[in-house]
Design a protein around this motif. Structure first.
Motif, PDB file in Angstrom:
ATOM      1  N   TYR A  46      39.512  32.906  41.567  1.00 59.36           N
ATOM      2  CA  TYR A  46      39.499  34.352  41.417  1.00 59.36           C
ATOM      3  C   TYR A  46      40.854  34.963  41.773  1.00 59.36           C
ATOM      4  O   TYR A  46      41.301  35.936  41.134  1.00 59.36           O
ATOM      5  N   ARG A  47      41.518  34.413  42.757  1.00 59.26           N
ATOM      6  CA  ARG A  47      42.820  34.953  43.158  1.00 59.26           C
ATOM      7  C   ARG A  47      43.901  34.627  42.132  1.00 59.26           C
ATOM      8  O   ARG A  47      44.748  35.465  41.824  1.00 59.26           O
ATOM      9  N   SER A 103      43.477  36.867  39.176  1.00 60.59           N
ATOM     10  CA  SER A 103      43.962  38.219  39.438  1.00 60.59           C
ATOM     11  C   SER A 103      45.483  38.269  39.502  1.00 60.59           C
ATOM     12  O   SER A 103      46.104  39.227  39.020  1.00 60.59           O
ATOM     13  N   GLY A 151      45.218  37.889  34.912  1.00 60.00           N
ATOM     14  CA  GLY A 151      44.512  39.128  34.651  1.00 60.00           C
ATOM     15  C   GLY A 151      45.501  40.210  34.261  1.00 60.00           C
ATOM     16  O   GLY A 151      46.479  39.980  33.566  1.00 60.00           O
TER      17      GLY A 151
END
Length: 339
Positions: free
Chosen positions: A243-244, A247, A251
């Motif tokens: 997820y990091r 991001s 992302g």
């Protein structure tokens, strides 16, 4: 992010001696995507018009327009070429042609944007004009690409037979969305770096597979849901990392971040980011197997860089602090000795 990565070019130059200026043009071979030929035809028509002489034409695009005046529509399966006129004024300039190759590659991006088309550059050649038109090749350049490999070792094959035998127990339909994301990711993954953006696309599809399974768009919620869904713990470090990284690099990233700027200009930093797709692929496969009951192997996958390094990821979370640690926001570049 990787779609903006600076390409590395392997360039061959003729050893012939030149005592004067070298006149000629570059021939830029393009992938035969739909409407590319028609776009080149338009550039040819524009080049022959008076509009081509407007003073506000971008200086980086002028050599294309000048050379496209003599372009012709290829016949049958002939390659598609974009032309770029250039004169080498010295031997030194010719020896440093790599700089010009990179400039041409960047200028092609401008044409793509204006024409709303994809010119995927396959190779760039320079044809010298000895008086009978550009026909003598004295330079040839091809982009060096990342490549992915997927293993199929003896122990991996042995794990598949019992899964096939009991495949009626696998729940594919209830998890069709996640499965579609994973298979699309695998398609992009195996195509490697053949076309700009596929590495980004592969990462994002694997990420979306995980997001669909865990029903979470944030790492906190994803970890919470994974605890509820699976009796056997899922590595929370892998979830946090995915997820990091998504991001930070894949992302809606901040283009002013030092690590993003370095990745556009430095192949070492770029490779450090590209490696994260292996982590995303491993976690997506692990979760997909758990939730569907398709308990087959997570096949070994390897990424080969244009610098000669290759790496694979097999779920060892300690590697997240070493070989698979993402670039930091520190301004200094990653040392090549680390490879």
């Amino acid at each position: 992010m990787s779609s903006g990565r600076k390409r590395i070019w392997e360039v061959w130059k003729s050893n012939a001696k030149f005592n004067s200026e070298i006149h000629g043009e570059f021939r830029i071979e393009l992938t035969r995507f739909p409407m590319v030929a028609q776009s080149l035809e338009y550039l040819h028509e524009f080049a022959k018009s008076t509009a081509a002489h407007f003073p506000n034409l971008d200086a980086d695009l002028l050599p294309f327009i000048q050379a496209m005046q003599n372009w012709r529509m290829p016949k049958g399966g002939e390659p598609l070429f974009l032309h770029y006129r250039h004169t080498f004024h010295s031997v030194t300039e010719f020896e440093n042609a790599n700089i010009l190759i990179e400039k041409i590659d960047t200028s092609v991006d401008k044409l793509e944007m204006i024409l709303d088309i994809s010119f995927n550059v396959r190779s760039i050649a320079y044809l010298a004009d000895k008086g009978a038109g550009p026909n003598k090749s004295i330079l040839h350049a091809v982009p060096i690409k990342y490549q992915y490999g997927v293993g199929f070792e003896i122990e991996e094959r042995a794990q598949i037979a019992p899964v096939l035998i009991h495949s009626s127990k696998i729940d594919f339909e209830s998890h069709r969305v996640a499965l579609n994301h994973y298979q699309t990711g695998m398609t992009n993954f195996l195509l490697g770096d053949d076309f700009p953006g596929l590495i980004d696309a592969a990462f994002m599809q694997f990420y979306l597979c995980v997001e669909a399974i865990l029903e979470a768009s944030g790492e906190g919620e994803a970890i919470k849901n994974s605890r509820k869904m699976f009796k056997e713990p899922v590595s929370e470090e892998l979830i946090k990392d995915l997820y990091r990284v998504r991001s930070q690099f894949f992302g809606h990233v901040d283009p002013t971040k030092p690590e993003i700027i370095r990745a556009l200009d430095d192949e070492v930093t770029s490779f450090e980011i590209q490696k994260q797709v292996l982590v995303a692929k491993w976690l997506a496969r692990d979760l997909l197997c758990r939730i569907t009951g398709c308990l087959s192997n997570n096949r070994k996958t390897r990424l080969y860089s244009d610098l000669g390094e290759s790496v694979d990821f097999s779920g060892d979370i300690s590697l997240l602090q070493s070989d698979f640690k993402p670039p930091s926001s520190k301004k200094e570049k990653i040392s090549r000795t680390a490879l």
